[in-house]
Design a protein around this motif. Structure first.
Motif: not given
Lengths: 234, 234
Positions: A136-137, A161, A167-172, A174, A176-178, A180
């Motif tokens: 995550n770093d 996590l 949440s209304k945050h649109m960042g990916e 965890r 989704t990141r995995i 990707e």
């Protein structure tokens, strides 16, 4: 002969550093009087000395003396002859860069394979996977390679996590990141929540702690693994 | 002659893709009939074609035709002769790797410097900074370098997220991660919240949107910048 504790986090909310692992570490480090600490991940950018000081205080309660790897002239020899080894959390890029540049990955792997008890937390757990590519770093320094120890036949995502439905945050998220990661890589990934750890004994890898963990493989839905799941053959 | 919109996010919660920027983009892309889209960041690992399709739909409302950079035999010529350029969000490591490996950074910078209107969102904004080292993304591929366009004299952290005082999660906050960056680097960092963007006109860099942005420099406390702040000399 491997003997590792690979933890998602060093610290649970509202408790002292390593406190939740006290009983586990008493058993894991039984007979150990002196431990070599790898402080290279430098959480919040603190110095190797300051980080080692913090760890020294925590291990004093277990009657284990702590020596920082950075204090040895011959770091490879220090790992080879260590009674036990602990790699603390912080920034995985910083940790991996230092270990690669000092050629310490093969030495650390040899020590682990020959039975030296190892503890990893967060970044120190990340390096037990095939690569650090599910950290995550932030990439605050450039390591020569993302490859790591490969003690585990998969990758780890520590501090896993779950998505917050409110949440209304649109960042990916965890997850989704995995996913990707799996568009470009086939290595499975274990999302290890805070409070979970892996216990490695010889070839056996067991999920420990009270929580389930999340298991990701390419082109399949993620699944939840119960505590005590044997991940050896996964 | 530079003319850029550098946005934290493509999408605000509960609104359509690029919707919140509609008026800004109408003005920014005035006179543009055809835009070259750089789809390399591949959000959720989607294909270049699928990503270009999504952007085509969004820009149809502005009567602007979209062509994916991946469809040109000569990508460098396509950027040089583009009426306008948009780099979409996704994974910054994937985007930067592709741009470096195709040697497109210098060409893209030349196009921007010669006045081609540019839009970046998220990863496409990240590359406007000095380096991609304050991205939030996972290192799912290894780029040959973390250096980016350097249109801005600082680095960006898109999707900037304030610490949640109620959270019991022990992973590093965004602010801690940026502070760790400054243990090893001196470049200032702008934390750009979702809904904020930078407007670059010639050498002038202005903070736009309704929100404040967070400004980080080494060894100093972070500060909040009001909308319309001129960041040109910061």
């Amino acid at each position: 002969m491997r003997k590792l504790i690979i933890a998602s986090t060093s610290t649970l909310h509202g408790t002292a550093y390593l406190e939740y692992l006290t009983d586990t570490l008493k058993s894991h480090f039984q007979g150990v009087t002196k431990l070599v600490f790898i402080p290279f991940a430098r959480p919040s950018g603190i110095s190797h000395d300051a980080y080692t000081e913090k760890v020294t205080t925590a291990f004093a309660k277990l009657n284990i003396e702590v020596v920082g790897l950075h204090t040895f002239d011959d770091a490879a020899a220090a790992l080879t002859h260590a009674q036990a080894i602990f790699t603390g959390g912080g920034n995985t890029f910083v940790l991996v860069k230092e270990l690669h540049e000092r050629n310490l990955f093969p030495v650390l792997l040899d020590a682990i394979n020959s039975g030296t008890p190892y503890l990893g937390c967060s970044a120190g757990s990340n390096i037990c996977g095939q690569s650090m590519q599910t950290t995550n770093d932030m990439p605050i320094v450039m390591p020569p390679s993302f490859q790591t120890l490969g003690v585990l036949p998969f990758n780890l995502n520590p501090h896993f996590l779950d998505a917050d439905a409110q949440s209304k945050h649109m960042g990916e998220t965890r997850e989704t990141r995995i996913q990707e990661y799996h568009a470009f890589n086939t290595t499975p990934v274990l999302g290890l929540r805070e409070g979970s750890w892996l216990e490695v004994s010889d070839e056996k890898i067991i999920l420990k702690g009270a929580l389930t963990a999340r298991w990701f493989t390419p082109q399949q839905s993620a699944t939840e693994l119960e505590p005590e799941t044997d991940l050896t053959k996964m």
